[in-house]
Design an enzyme around this catalytic site. Structure first.
Site, short mmCIF file in Angstrom:
data_model
loop_
_atom_site.label_atom_id
_atom_site.label_comp_id
_atom_site.label_asym_id
_atom_site.label_seq_id
_atom_site.Cartn_x
_atom_site.Cartn_y
_atom_site.Cartn_z
N SER A 147 1.00 -1.13 0.04
CA SER A 147 -0.19 -0.19 -0.36
C SER A 147 1.17 0.82 0.01
O SER A 147 1.74 1.19 0.41
CB SER A 147 -1.09 -0.18 1.15
OG SER A 147 -1.73 1.10 1.40
N TYR A 160 -2.81 -0.74 10.12
CA TYR A 160 -3.19 -0.87 8.66
C TYR A 160 -1.55 -0.35 7.49
O TYR A 160 -1.24 -1.44 7.05
CB TYR A 160 -4.28 -0.23 8.24
CG TYR A 160 -4.59 -0.69 6.72
CD1 TYR A 160 -4.87 -1.90 5.82
CD2 TYR A 160 -3.82 0.77 5.06
CE1 TYR A 160 -4.87 -1.80 4.55
CE2 TYR A 160 -3.63 -0.33 4.70
CZ TYR A 160 -4.65 -0.76 3.81
OH TYR A 160 -4.61 -1.72 2.29
#
Length: 254
Positions: A147, A160
């Site tokens: 990400s 996350y």
């Protein structure tokens, strides 16, 4: 298009979103694709049907990740599916895409959320690869979906981002470890992508415009944008690239 003809790929989390786009793209290049899903079998079968309609080959494999016995269940289903296809239990391309989101700032994080995000987003990919090395042929490809949240401050989803950041470190170590086998290992870091997982972030036109403005192209990313990058990394054209984290965020937050 037959750049991947004769090769077998496993794509985790391929029932929808980015995973579905990756599975379809690899199949269009000629790969036999194992479409992994966690709970939504109907969506996985839809992915398979789309691939077949496009002239490709695919089958679904179900296994919920982040729970005890997840990886063994996945590979048991994979090997059963490959046998049904008349193919030996080998892989050429392993795409670790499955993941979950979880927005929470530091003061909002609970032990349960922390453990869940790391179980699915970090622990499962690690053991997915560890177990998969038994099936992965020399000269294969491992592609891990990370990400863009790992390269910018992202306090609203701190756990996350941490879980995804661990995958970047994992990619480096794997690339060095598996180089003697001719296996390349790379990560791809999407920015904001138009998927079901992110629907709550674009509930208004203003929210969508703000997300689009993060990219230098002033648009929201699409699953196909990521799938094309993965297809390149899965091909022979990427043979001299390993240990890299390719930013596929449309130049977000440059």
């Amino acid at each position: 298009m037959d750049a991947l003809a004769g090769r077998t790929a496993l794509v985790t989390g391929a029932s929808r979103g980015i995973g579905r786009a990756i599975a379809r793209r690899l199949a269009r290049e000629g790969a036999l694709v194992a479409v992994h899903y966690g709970r939504n079998e109907a969506a996985a079968q839809q992915t398979r049907e789309l691939i077949v309609e496009e002239g490709g080959r695919a089958f679904a494999v179900g296994a919920e990740l982040g729970v005890p016995g997840d990886i063994e269940a996945l590979y048991a289903g994979l090997e059963e599916g490959l046998a049904a296809q008349g193919t030996e239990p080998c892989l050429d391309i392993l795409v670790s895409n499955a993941g979950i989101s979880g927005s929470a700032r530091i003061h909002e994080v609970t032990p349960e959320l922390f453990d869940r995000l790391f179980a699915v987003n970090t622990k499962s990919p690690f053991f997915l690869v560890q177990r998969g090395l038994k099936n992965l042929r020399d000269g294969g490809r491992i592609i891990i979906i990370s990400s863009a949240a790992t390269r910018v401050a992202y306090p609203r989803s701190v756990v996350y981002a941490m879980a995804k950041g661990a995958l970047n470190t994992f990619t480096l170590a794997l690339a060095r470890e598996l180089g003697p086998r001719g296996i390349t290992v790379n990560a791809v870091s999407p920015g904001f992508v138009e998927t079901d997982m992110n629907v709550e972030k674009r509930v208004t036109a203003e929210a969508t415009a703000a997300l689009a403005a993060l990219s230098v192209f002033n648009r929201v990313g699409q699953p196909a944008d990521i799938a094309d990058v993965v297809a390149f990394l899965a091909s022979d054209a990427s043979r001299w690239i390993t240990g890299q984290c390719l930013d596929a965020s449309g130049g977000s937050r440059l």
